[in-house]
Scaffold this motif. Structure first.
Motif, mmCIF file in Angstrom:
data_model
loop_
_atom_site.group_PDB
_atom_site.id
_atom_site.type_symbol
_atom_site.label_atom_id
_atom_site.label_comp_id
_atom_site.label_asym_id
_atom_site.label_seq_id
_atom_site.Cartn_x
_atom_site.Cartn_y
_atom_site.Cartn_z
ATOM 1 N N LEU A 1 0.837 -1.204 0.000
ATOM 2 C CA LEU A 1 0.000 0.000 0.000
ATOM 3 C C LEU A 1 0.870 1.251 0.000
ATOM 4 C CD1 LEU A 1 -2.780 -1.067 2.538
ATOM 5 C CD2 LEU A 1 -2.990 -0.836 0.054
ATOM 6 N N TRP A 2 1.976 1.210 0.742
ATOM 7 C CA TRP A 2 2.899 2.354 0.763
ATOM 8 C C TRP A 2 3.434 2.617 -0.642
ATOM 9 C CZ3 TRP A 2 7.742 3.703 -0.664
ATOM 10 C CH2 TRP A 2 8.299 4.854 -0.092
ATOM 11 N N HIS A 3 3.834 1.559 -1.340
ATOM 12 C CA HIS A 3 4.383 1.728 -2.688
ATOM 13 C C HIS A 3 3.325 2.273 -3.651
ATOM 14 C CE1 HIS A 3 8.457 0.157 -2.325
ATOM 15 N NE2 HIS A 3 7.989 -0.758 -1.501
ATOM 16 N N GLN A 4 2.075 1.848 -3.478
ATOM 17 C CA GLN A 4 1.006 2.373 -4.326
ATOM 18 C C GLN A 4 0.821 3.869 -4.098
ATOM 19 O OE1 GLN A 4 -2.515 0.027 -3.601
ATOM 20 N NE2 GLN A 4 -1.490 -1.902 -4.117
ATOM 21 N N ARG A 5 0.842 4.275 -2.826
ATOM 22 C CA ARG A 5 0.689 5.699 -2.515
ATOM 23 C C ARG A 5 1.895 6.499 -2.997
ATOM 24 N NH1 ARG A 5 -0.744 6.814 3.511
ATOM 25 N NH2 ARG A 5 -1.074 8.877 2.595
ATOM 26 N N ALA A 6 3.083 5.908 -2.877
ATOM 27 C CA ALA A 6 4.285 6.598 -3.345
ATOM 28 C C ALA A 6 4.251 6.778 -4.861
ATOM 29 C CB ALA A 6 5.525 5.814 -2.933
ATOM 30 N N ALA A 7 3.737 5.760 -5.565
ATOM 31 C CA ALA A 7 3.643 5.847 -7.022
ATOM 32 C C ALA A 7 2.685 6.950 -7.455
ATOM 33 C CB ALA A 7 3.198 4.503 -7.596
ATOM 34 N N ARG A 8 1.688 7.226 -6.598
ATOM 35 C CA ARG A 8 0.737 8.303 -6.904
ATOM 36 C C ARG A 8 1.242 9.660 -6.430
ATOM 37 N NH1 ARG A 8 -3.043 4.295 -4.971
ATOM 38 N NH2 ARG A 8 -3.211 5.400 -2.975
ATOM 39 N N GLY A 9 2.424 9.678 -5.821
ATOM 40 C CA GLY A 9 2.996 10.934 -5.352
ATOM 41 C C GLY A 9 2.404 11.432 -4.051
ATOM 42 N N GLU A 10 1.720 10.550 -3.303
ATOM 43 C CA GLU A 10 1.075 10.972 -2.062
ATOM 44 C C GLU A 10 2.042 11.006 -0.885
ATOM 45 O OE1 GLU A 10 -2.170 8.342 -1.430
ATOM 46 O OE2 GLU A 10 -3.251 8.941 -3.240
#
Length: 229
Positions: free
Chosen positions: A31-40
């Motif tokens: 989930l962290w990587h998904q948020r990081a990929a979205r720039g969050e």
């Protein structure tokens, strides 16, 4: 990204075959990587560890099958000296390395956040290096402190995990500390856990203190580590 010091022994992780090793991600890591990929969010990937040449060889072999905490635990176990031939009493001081304690607290951070009413609060991470010029020395040739924080915040309520490691130079640690603090939740949920190393340069935890009523997940960890009963 955290500075490149081995998460097992603190040595330089940029020389020889050392480097950043990414372990099998947990659900929260993904989930962290998904948020990081979205720039969050930005920061050090939660499933990645800096490892020196010696430990990177073992870590790389475990990376595909072990999570970060499991992989580092196995590496540390392999480094541990043989058990003594006669039983010895378990001692509180020096029973866990400060970096290992921070990783264990990081592993239960989400559980602790839920227990203090911050289950849905956004989590941010930050890495900082603060220089301490002294004796006519200036950055980058002076002492410094690396500070890593993880924080869940909602309004004036927060849960913060802070890991500080003070260095005389890149190869010599002066002292280190870890704190886990919940604030703004009222007397039932506010608490503080503090752990520190001695000033001798050892990375083994010298003491752990708590204030307030710590959540069950923290109590269980302290019991497991021998700091509570």
């Amino acid at each position: 990204m955290r500075p490149p010091h081995c998460d097992v022994c603190g040595a330089d992780a940029t020389s020889g075959g050392g480097g950043l090793v990414s372990f099998k991600p947990t659900t929260s890591d993904a989930l962290w990587h998904q948020r990081a990929a979205r720039g969050e969010i930005v920061g050090h990937p939660p499933n990645a560890a800096w490892l020196c040449d010696k430990h990177a060889r073992v870590g790389s072999a475990l990376a595909g099958t072990h999570t970060l905490s499991a992989g580092l635990a196995q590496i540390q176990a392999a480094d541990a000296p043989p058990a003594p031939s006669t039983p010895v009493a378990n001692t509180v001081a020096g029973s866990i390395e400060i970096g290992a304690l921070e990783r264990r607290l990081r592993d239960i951070f989400a559980s602790v956040a839920r227990s203090v009413g911050l289950a849905d609060a956004p989590v941010t991470t930050a890495d900082d290096r603060r220089w301490t010029p002294m004796d006519a020395s200036e950055p980058p040739n002076c002492p410094f402190t690396d500070i890593f924080t993880r924080q869940a915040t909602h309004g004036n309520r927060y849960l913060t995990l802070t890991f500080e490691r003070a260095h005389w130079n890149p190869h010599e640690v002066a002292r280190a500390s870890v704190t886990l603090v919940a604030h703004g939740h009222g007397t039932d949920h506010d608490f503080r856990l503090s752990a520190a190393t001695p000033d001798s340069g050892s990375l083994m935890v010298d003491s752990i203190t708590t204030k307030g009523t710590v959540p069950d997940a923290v109590t269980a960890l302290l019991i497991e580590l021998g700091y509570a009963s």
